[in-house]
Every structure is written in structure tokens, then in C-alpha cells.
Design a protein around this motif. Structure first.
Motif, mmCIF file in Angstrom:
data_model
loop_
_atom_site.group_PDB
_atom_site.id
_atom_site.type_symbol
_atom_site.label_atom_id
_atom_site.label_comp_id
_atom_site.label_asym_id
_atom_site.label_seq_id
_atom_site.Cartn_x
_atom_site.Cartn_y
_atom_site.Cartn_z
ATOM 1 N N VAL A 68 -11.793 -17.599 40.044
ATOM 2 C CA VAL A 68 -12.279 -16.265 39.694
ATOM 3 C C VAL A 68 -13.798 -16.332 39.630
ATOM 4 O O VAL A 68 -14.368 -17.020 38.774
ATOM 5 C CB VAL A 68 -11.717 -15.778 38.348
ATOM 6 C CG1 VAL A 68 -12.250 -14.381 38.033
ATOM 7 C CG2 VAL A 68 -10.196 -15.782 38.371
ATOM 8 N N CYS A 70 -16.679 -14.676 38.458
ATOM 9 C CA CYS A 70 -17.067 -13.618 37.527
ATOM 10 C C CYS A 70 -18.557 -13.656 37.187
ATOM 11 O O CYS A 70 -19.089 -12.666 36.695
ATOM 12 C CB CYS A 70 -16.233 -13.748 36.245
ATOM 13 S SG CYS A 70 -16.419 -12.370 35.093
ATOM 14 N N ILE A 121 -15.280 -10.712 41.361
ATOM 15 C CA ILE A 121 -15.495 -9.542 40.515
ATOM 16 C C ILE A 121 -16.617 -8.705 41.115
ATOM 17 O O ILE A 121 -17.774 -9.112 41.143
ATOM 18 C CB ILE A 121 -15.832 -9.940 39.066
ATOM 19 C CG1 ILE A 121 -14.727 -10.815 38.488
ATOM 20 C CG2 ILE A 121 -16.025 -8.688 38.221
ATOM 21 C CD1 ILE A 121 -13.347 -10.170 38.473
ATOM 22 N N SER A 123 -17.877 -4.372 41.607
ATOM 23 C CA SER A 123 -18.301 -3.304 40.703
ATOM 24 C C SER A 123 -18.207 -1.976 41.431
ATOM 25 O O SER A 123 -18.344 -1.919 42.662
ATOM 26 C CB SER A 123 -19.747 -3.541 40.253
ATOM 27 O OG SER A 123 -20.284 -2.395 39.618
ATOM 28 N N SER A 165 -12.701 -4.566 41.230
ATOM 29 C CA SER A 165 -13.916 -3.790 41.008
ATOM 30 C C SER A 165 -13.790 -2.980 39.720
ATOM 31 O O SER A 165 -13.120 -1.948 39.701
ATOM 32 C CB SER A 165 -14.163 -2.849 42.196
ATOM 33 O OG SER A 165 -15.226 -1.961 41.913
ATOM 34 N N ILE A 200 -9.507 -5.155 32.712
ATOM 35 C CA ILE A 200 -9.905 -5.839 33.942
ATOM 36 C C ILE A 200 -9.183 -7.177 34.071
ATOM 37 O O ILE A 200 -8.733 -7.561 35.154
ATOM 38 C CB ILE A 200 -11.430 -6.051 33.968
ATOM 39 C CG1 ILE A 200 -12.156 -4.727 33.676
ATOM 40 C CG2 ILE A 200 -11.860 -6.626 35.302
ATOM 41 C CD1 ILE A 200 -11.753 -3.557 34.546
ATOM 42 N N VAL A 204 -7.023 -8.807 37.212
ATOM 43 C CA VAL A 204 -7.411 -10.057 37.866
ATOM 44 C C VAL A 204 -6.218 -11.011 37.931
ATOM 45 O O VAL A 204 -5.936 -11.609 38.972
ATOM 46 C CB VAL A 204 -8.593 -10.707 37.129
ATOM 47 C CG1 VAL A 204 -8.837 -12.131 37.642
ATOM 48 C CG2 VAL A 204 -9.850 -9.863 37.283
#
Length: 245
Positions: A68, A70, A121, A123, A165, A200, A204
Motif C-alpha cells: 500500500v 500511502c 493512494i 486523491s 482515491s 478509506i 483499501v
């Protein structure tokens, strides 16, 4: 979700929530970057060699099943004022680092003959900028294309690459503190509230896991419906019958 999960940027509110979500649902080992703890890896992912190093170090503990990405920065700086150094630092962490961690994981997974799943990740800024957000928005738009490109090339090796996102999520940020007025405006979505890190994190985990095994190259937008339109704008006509007049 069992297996080894590597999370960058786990010292932030969103990264911590993602780590907690995986741990609560059975991840056997979570290696985090930029967070204190016995399993933490400390790295400056802006440096070109660091993304691959942390992946290799995590893999040496156990093969990585989920990555991930992030870690990110989102300073407020106008396009009129952004310096070359600021622009390069934003893109180095927000785009280059996820590309290099994905590349490192893919090479290790292919050599070992193992599948893997990557979640970047992104946006909502990738689709819609704001004053002071141009460099950040540009980096997230680039990250979404990098996600698609990696998915296209790595699918034949059973490596999935997707992105989640988030819409507006109220987390603390030292580089771009959020005012109460901004929170109010950004909460004007169809569901009427800002998101939470847990919102979120759940997405994920789902995208990374077996339930989404036929998904790759996708961007899943978790934003309270913000991308559906501008719910806070006034009607064009004063009433539902106005258009017929």
C-alpha cells in the motif's frame, strides 16, 4: 486477509488506519514505513534508492503479498509560485516512490513466482484542483496513470495494481493545516459529511484482497459522492416546474 502487508506513510492518520484495518482482519505481518514500532522501517522515500531498499528489506522478513503506497505530501503552493525544488520533491514522493516500490515488489514476486497486489493512494484532486493545490493535483493525476500503466504490464505476472482515491478526509497535516471553513465546504457532498480514515482503510483492504481478484488498473473513488457532482450549487430554476415555462 492473511499474509504480509507493506504500508508506506503509516505514521499519518490514514496510514495508521490502513494498518489497523489489515491487522484487525488477519494480516499475519505488517511492515510499515515511517512509523515507530518493532516492525517499522525508517526511510526517506524521496531519495531514489530508498523505495526499492525498503521493499527488499520487507521481503527479507517474509514475501510481500500486499503493498500500500500511502506516503505523500500535499503542501499548499500556487502554480505561480512553486519552485523547481518544491515540484520535484512533491513528484518524487507522490509519484516516483510508488512507481519504484511497485517495480521492486514486481521483480521480487516474479522471481519467486508469487502473485501480489498493489494499492496506490490517490486523491480526488487528480480530477479537480483547488487554489494552492495545483502541484499536488498534478502529482496525483500522474499517479493514476502510472497505476494503469503498471497494471497493464504486470497483469500477465498475476500482479494487480489499483488505486483508492479518497475524497475529503479530516486528518491532521502539518504541511497544509485545514481550516474549519474548508472542512465545512468540503463536507458538502451527497452524503453530507467528511470521510474518515476508517472509510478509506476498508476500501483499501477490499481492493487489495481476493474479493477484487479480477480488478486491476482501476481507481476506486471513496468520496461521499463528491465526484457525482456539486450538490451545494443552487438550482438553475426556482422550482421543478420552472424548466417548462
Amino acid at each position: 486477509m492473511t499474509g504480509h502487508v507493506l504500508i508506506t506513510g503509516a505514521s499519518g492518520g490514514l496510514g495508521r488506519a490502513i494498518a489497523r484495518e489489515f491487522a484487525d482482519h488477519g494480516a499475519e505481518l505488517i511492515t510499515s514505513v515511517d512509523i515507530t514500532g518493532p516492525d517499522a522501517l525508517i526511510a526517506d522515500l524521496v531519495q531514489p534508492d530508498e523505495p526499492a531498499r525498503v521493499v527488499r528489506e520487507a521481503w527479507s522478513r517474509a514475501p510481500v503479498d500486499v503493498l500500500v503506497n500511502c506516503a505523500g505530501i500535499y503542501p499548499s503552493v500556487d502554480m505561480l509560485d512553486v519552485s523547481a525544488q518544491q515540484w520535484d520533491r512533491i513528484f518524487a514522493l507522490n509519484v516516483r516512490a510508488p512507481v519504484l516500490t511497485t517495480q521492486a515488489l514486481a521483480n521480487l514476486a516474479i522471481e519467486a513466482g508469487r502473485p501480489a497486489s498493489v494499492v496506490n493512494i490517490s486523491s480526488g484532486a487528480a480530477l479537480r484542483s483547488r487554489p494552492g493545490g495545483g502541484p499536488y493535483a498534478s502529482s496525483k493525476a500522474a499517479l493514476e496513470m502510472a497505476t494503469r500503466a503498471a497494471a497493464l504490464e504486470l497483469g500477465e505476472h498475476s500482479i494487480r495494481v489499483n488505486a483508492v482515491s479518497p475524497g475529503f478526509v479530516a486528518v491532521r497535516s502539518d504541511c497544509n493545516p485545514v481550516t474549519p471553513e474548508y472542512t465545512t465546504v468540503m463536507s458538502r457532498n451527497p452524503l453530507g459529511r467528511p470521510g474518515t480514515p476508517a472509510d478509506i482503510a476498508r476500501a483499501v483492504r477490499w481492493v487489495a484482497g481476493p474479493e477484487a481478484s479480477w480488478m486491476t488498473g482501476e481507481v476506486v473513488r471513496i468520496d461521499g459522492g463528491s465526484n457525482a457532482g456539486a450538490a451545494h450549487l443552487p438550482r438553475l430554476w426556482p422550482s421543478a416546474t420552472g424548466a417548462a415555462r
